[in-house]
Structures are given as C-alpha cells and as structure tokens.
Design an enzyme around this catalytic site. Structure first.
Site, short mmCIF file in Angstrom:
data_model
loop_
_atom_site.label_atom_id
_atom_site.label_comp_id
_atom_site.label_asym_id
_atom_site.label_seq_id
_atom_site.Cartn_x
_atom_site.Cartn_y
_atom_site.Cartn_z
N CYS A 146 0.83 -1.20 0.00
CA CYS A 146 0.00 0.00 0.00
C CYS A 146 0.87 1.25 0.00
O CYS A 146 0.60 2.21 -0.75
CB CYS A 146 -0.94 -0.01 1.21
SG CYS A 146 -2.01 1.43 1.32
N CYS A 168 -3.76 -1.36 6.26
CA CYS A 168 -3.83 -0.11 5.53
C CYS A 168 -5.14 0.02 4.76
O CYS A 168 -5.48 -0.83 3.93
CB CYS A 168 -2.65 -0.05 4.56
SG CYS A 168 -2.50 1.46 3.63
#
Length: 327
Positions: free
Chosen positions: A53, A149
C-alpha cells in the site's frame, strides 16, 4: 470509520486555515494491493498489504496526485526520518523506537523518497500529542490508527471469509497425527497460537508449517518447539533504497523479519537469479513466506525483500542427524 476520518481532516484543516482535497484511489487500491493480497492468502501465504500500500498508493498514486496539484513535497504521518546525502535520500528509523515504521516503507523507491517529508519522525508520539493539545486540534486525543492499511482493525478471519471460500482440512503434527480440523489454510500463519481450538494436555499448540497441496496445517506444542526456528532464509523481489555492494558479498548488516522485532545480525551471502540468501547469527522464530525481511545499518533502512522460503528448521536438522548424534 472513513467518514469519521474525513470529518477529522475537515475540522483540522479549518482550524489551521489550510485547504483540503478529496481523491479516490479505490480502483488503484483494488488493482495494485487488495487483489494481490487476496490471491496470496487464498494460496495459503501470508502477505503484508501495508508495505504494498505504501509503495503503490501513498508513494505512487497519492504522490503523483500531489505533484499534479502543484505540491513540492508529500508530507505523511509515518514515524520515520529522511536524510539527504550526496544528492540522494536515506530512510532512517523514527526517533520513537516504539513507533518506528521504516519496516513498512522499505519498498518505496529513492526518487519518491526525495519528494517526501516525515515531520513526526523526529518526535516521540507523546510530544506529537502534546503539540496537538497545545494547538487545540480536534484529533489531539484520537486513538492511534491500527489494522491493515485502508481496511482498519477488524476480525481478520471474518473479514477474509467475505472474499475467500473456506476449505476445511486437518491439523496434523509433523509425525502425521491428526489432532483437529481447521477452517481453511488461508486463516492461519506460522507461529500462530490463538484460534486453533485444539484441546488436550500439555503445552499450547502453534502453527509450524503448511502443506498447501494437501490442505494441511502442521501444528506442534510449545513456544520453543524446534520446528519454529531456522537460522537462514531465501528472499526475492528485493528493493533497495541505499546503494548496497551486492557484487562484493558477503555483506554484513542487521535485519528484521517482522514489525517491532529487534534488529538481528545477519549476513547476505548470495544473490543468484534475483534471490538473496540471508543467514542469521542466532535462530529466528516463525520465518513466514511472503512476509518481508528488511535490512538496516544502524538507523538507516537499506531496503528489503519478500521471504520466499526458510531454510531447514531445527526440527528438520535434528531428524536428518544419524541416530548416534541426534540430540
């Protein structure tokens, strides 16, 4: 939760008198992070989506958008530091050892790092809280963000089951004794203790391995069972922030195979066909495929790689010894 976070952004920006913008990276996140995350879990592996991410969304898609808006830098709340040296940027651990996030940022490229700022990396979390309270920011006492995330903290097994069909199988010892049934190989990771629901006398049970083709999760009793320990691993897909003299191996440094682990002394011994062979000075517990091994020299994060496989466990090494020398 996303709506609450957005409302916090609006309130803080209004208090500080700065503009705010909304951008949507749902498709980029699905294509670049989440689909890969599901694919690897379905295959019985244990990926770390936070690292991907940061690489694909925060320091690529978001950074590019910030530059489109005319920004000079992208400032984030990561607890890391940056140091510019000879025209290049180094990634350093955050000053707060309990909050350092360099493990999660090791895969961002050097060019992106030159355009990044990490203002809280120079501070301890308590100091950040104090500054926020002094300025009467609405988020001064907000709880720390946790979990995956952009997904957050939730019942992970329940969350995965929404995307991956459960395929029950057996828990087996390394001697092939069936000791229970599992809900699906994707839901378990090496070293896991909680959620196994295996009864009986003796020490707690731990996941020590997987036989993915047979849909078997191997378990053994005891936090120090030798099947949990190995002193080397093979890694692939290495990314480097610093210039590493891999042509002059072996290379000594320190590494960690999971977030919050204490740095471990190791040697990078080989670089064949894009694979690194890393040997540790002391045995490492629960080396897990598709997690990251991240390298350090003092406070400088050098880069990292994805764990492909661990070397022989101490259990396997004992089993291979002749009977007269086996411990």
């Amino acid at each position: 939760i996303a709506e609450e976070d957005y409302e916090d952004v609006v309130r803080v920006c209004d208090q500080l008198g700065i503009p705010h913008y909304t951008v949507n990276f749902v498709q980029e996140y699905w294509d670049g992070v989440f689909s890969n995350f599901l694919k690897e879990y379905e295959a019985g592996l244990t990926p770390n989506p936070d690292i991907l991410c940061n690489k694909e969304i925060k320091f690529k898609a978001l950074l590019d958008k910030a530059m489109d808006y005319g920004a000079d830098y992208l400032a984030t709340g990561h607890y890391v530091r940056k140091r510019d040296c000879d025209g290049k940027s180094q990634l350093l651990k955050g000053l707060d050892p309990g909050k350092d996030q360099s493990y999660f940022l090791h895969a961002i490229d050097g060019q992106s790092l030159t355009k990044a700022l990490f203002p809280v990396g120079e501070l301890h979390k308590a100091e950040v809280r104090r500054i926020a309270e002094e300025n009467e920011l609405s988020t001064a006492k907000k709880k720390d963000s946790t979990g995956i995330c952009f997904i957050g903290k939730r019942n992970f097994k329940s969350f995965l089951s929404q995307y991956i069909a459960a395929k029950p199988g057996n828990f087996e010892t390394l001697e092939s004794t069936v000791v229970g049934t599992h809900d699906g190989i994707a839901y378990y990771t090496i070293g896991q203790r909680r959620g196994l629901a295996i009864g009986g006398a003796g020490d707690a049970w731990f996941v020590v391995g997987k036989d993915i083709p047979r849909n078997v999760v191997y378990v053994e009793q005891g936090t120090l069972h030798p099947a949990l320990f190995a002193d080397n691993l093979t890694a692939t897909e290495a990314t480097w922030i610093a210039d590493i003299p891999l042509s002059d191996l072996p290379f000594r440094c320190k590494a960690k195979i999971r977030y919050r682990q204490t740095d471990q002394s190791c040697t990078i011994e080989g670089n064949e066909n894009g694979r690194l062979h890393i040997s540790f000075d002391i045995p490492q517990r629960a080396i897990t495929p598709r997690q990251s091994v991240v390298f350090y020299k003092d406070d400088v994060c050098l880069g990292g790689a994805l764990i492909e496989e661990r070397g022989p466990s101490y259990y396997e090494m004992q089993k291979s010894l002749p009977a007269e020398v086996s411990p």
